[in-house]
Write a protein that holds these residues in place. Structure first.
Motif, short mmCIF file in Angstrom:
data_model
loop_
_atom_site.label_atom_id
_atom_site.label_comp_id
_atom_site.label_asym_id
_atom_site.label_seq_id
_atom_site.Cartn_x
_atom_site.Cartn_y
_atom_site.Cartn_z
N ILE A 2 8.05 -3.08 16.00
CA ILE A 2 7.08 -3.75 15.13
C ILE A 2 7.81 -4.60 14.09
O ILE A 2 8.98 -4.36 13.78
N PRO A 3 7.12 -5.59 13.54
CA PRO A 3 7.74 -6.42 12.49
C PRO A 3 8.19 -5.57 11.31
O PRO A 3 7.61 -4.51 11.02
N ASP A 4 9.18 -6.06 10.60
CA ASP A 4 9.70 -5.32 9.45
C ASP A 4 9.12 -5.79 8.13
O ASP A 4 9.57 -5.36 7.07
N VAL A 5 8.11 -6.66 8.19
CA VAL A 5 7.44 -7.13 6.98
C VAL A 5 5.92 -7.03 7.15
O VAL A 5 5.40 -6.97 8.26
N VAL A 6 5.25 -7.03 5.99
CA VAL A 6 3.79 -7.10 5.94
C VAL A 6 3.42 -8.23 4.98
O VAL A 6 4.19 -8.56 4.08
N PHE A 77 -3.35 -5.87 4.22
CA PHE A 77 -2.20 -6.68 4.60
C PHE A 77 -2.29 -6.96 6.10
O PHE A 77 -3.07 -6.35 6.81
N PHE A 78 -1.43 -7.85 6.56
CA PHE A 78 -1.20 -8.08 7.99
C PHE A 78 0.19 -7.55 8.31
O PHE A 78 1.10 -7.66 7.49
N LEU A 79 0.36 -7.01 9.52
CA LEU A 79 1.67 -6.60 9.98
C LEU A 79 2.39 -7.84 10.50
O LEU A 79 1.93 -8.50 11.43
N GLY A 80 3.51 -8.18 9.86
CA GLY A 80 4.26 -9.38 10.21
C GLY A 80 4.17 -10.41 9.10
O GLY A 80 3.55 -10.19 8.07
N MET A 96 6.21 -8.50 1.99
CA MET A 96 7.00 -7.34 1.56
C MET A 96 7.66 -6.69 2.77
O MET A 96 7.12 -6.76 3.88
N ARG A 97 8.76 -6.01 2.52
CA ARG A 97 9.39 -5.25 3.60
C ARG A 97 8.57 -3.99 3.86
O ARG A 97 8.19 -3.28 2.92
N LEU A 98 8.31 -3.73 5.09
CA LEU A 98 7.56 -2.54 5.47
C LEU A 98 8.26 -1.27 4.98
O LEU A 98 7.61 -0.34 4.51
N GLN A 99 9.56 -1.26 5.02
CA GLN A 99 10.32 -0.07 4.60
C GLN A 99 10.15 0.24 3.11
O GLN A 99 10.47 1.34 2.67
N ASP A 100 9.66 -0.72 2.32
CA ASP A 100 9.44 -0.48 0.89
C ASP A 100 8.10 0.20 0.60
O ASP A 100 7.80 0.49 -0.56
N LEU A 101 7.33 0.45 1.65
CA LEU A 101 6.03 1.09 1.50
C LEU A 101 6.10 2.49 2.12
O LEU A 101 6.43 2.62 3.30
N PRO A 102 5.81 3.53 1.35
CA PRO A 102 5.88 4.88 1.89
C PRO A 102 4.91 5.06 3.06
O PRO A 102 3.73 4.71 2.96
N PRO A 103 5.39 5.58 4.19
CA PRO A 103 4.53 5.75 5.36
C PRO A 103 3.27 6.57 5.09
O PRO A 103 2.22 6.32 5.71
#
Length: 185
Positions: A2-6, A77-80, A96-103
């Motif tokens: 999956i993309p690494d940004v939202v 948000f959109f994924l990507g 934003m980077r997806l990794q900066d958002l807690p799952p």
């Protein structure tokens, strides 16, 4: 993968990270009417009741998947990377980077929630129905869905069965990482 940004697209006059369903009915309808009158985006007259119905579904599913979260209503948000300016009514973007958002603060629908639920539940959408419609996914679950079905792509333009599959929507249920992001820029 999956993309690494939202991406969060928004109207710069109103600001980021807003949810129209948080507003009283009369205020929400006033904003929707302003958007309709601007001619920048087509919004059906029944948008708000459909949005609220869809969001009620998202909230129920989020409670089952994530339990209690800081926000009762999500920020969308959109994924990507969708900072392309194609939606003139929401011409500003935050990527934003997806990794900066807690799952544990994230859910996903494939495609967007306003399409996913009706495709899964209405007979007139049976031809478009896929196994992922009508479901809300966690981060790990959406990774599995994408591994099986792939990411949305431009096939929606030419394949009628995919006409609603333009993107994956991300619902963020905690605004603290969003506030932290804004404070850092």
């Amino acid at each position: 993968m999956i993309p690494d940004v939202v991406t969060h697209n928004y109207d710069p006059a109103r600001g980021p990270f807003m949810n129209i369903c948080e507003l009283p009915e009369i205020e929400a309808e006033r904003i929707l009417q302003e958007i309709r009158k601007s001619g920048l985006r087509s919004i059906k007259l029944d948008y708000l009741p459909r949005r609220r119905l869809t969001e009620d579904w998202l909230i129920r599913e989020r409670r089952q998947k994530l339990g209690a979260t800081k926000l009762e209503r999500p920020i969308y948000f959109f994924l990507g990377d969708f900072a392309d300016g194609k939606d003139a009514s929401r011409s500003a973007s935050i990527v934003m980077r997806l990794q900066d958002l807690p799952p544990e603060t994230l859910t996903f629908t494939y495609p967007d929630s306003m399409a996913s639920l009706p495709i899964a539940t209405r007979d007139d959408h049976r031809a478009h129905r896929k196994p992922y419609h009508g479901h809300v996914f966690t981060l790990d679950e959406i990774r599995s869905v994408v591994a099986e079905f792939g990411l949305p792509d431009d096939r929606w333009k030419t394949e009628p069965a995919l006409k609603y599959g333009r993107f994956i929507e991300v619902q963020i249920w905690d605004d603290r990482p969003l506030k932290d992001y804004l404070a850092a820029i």
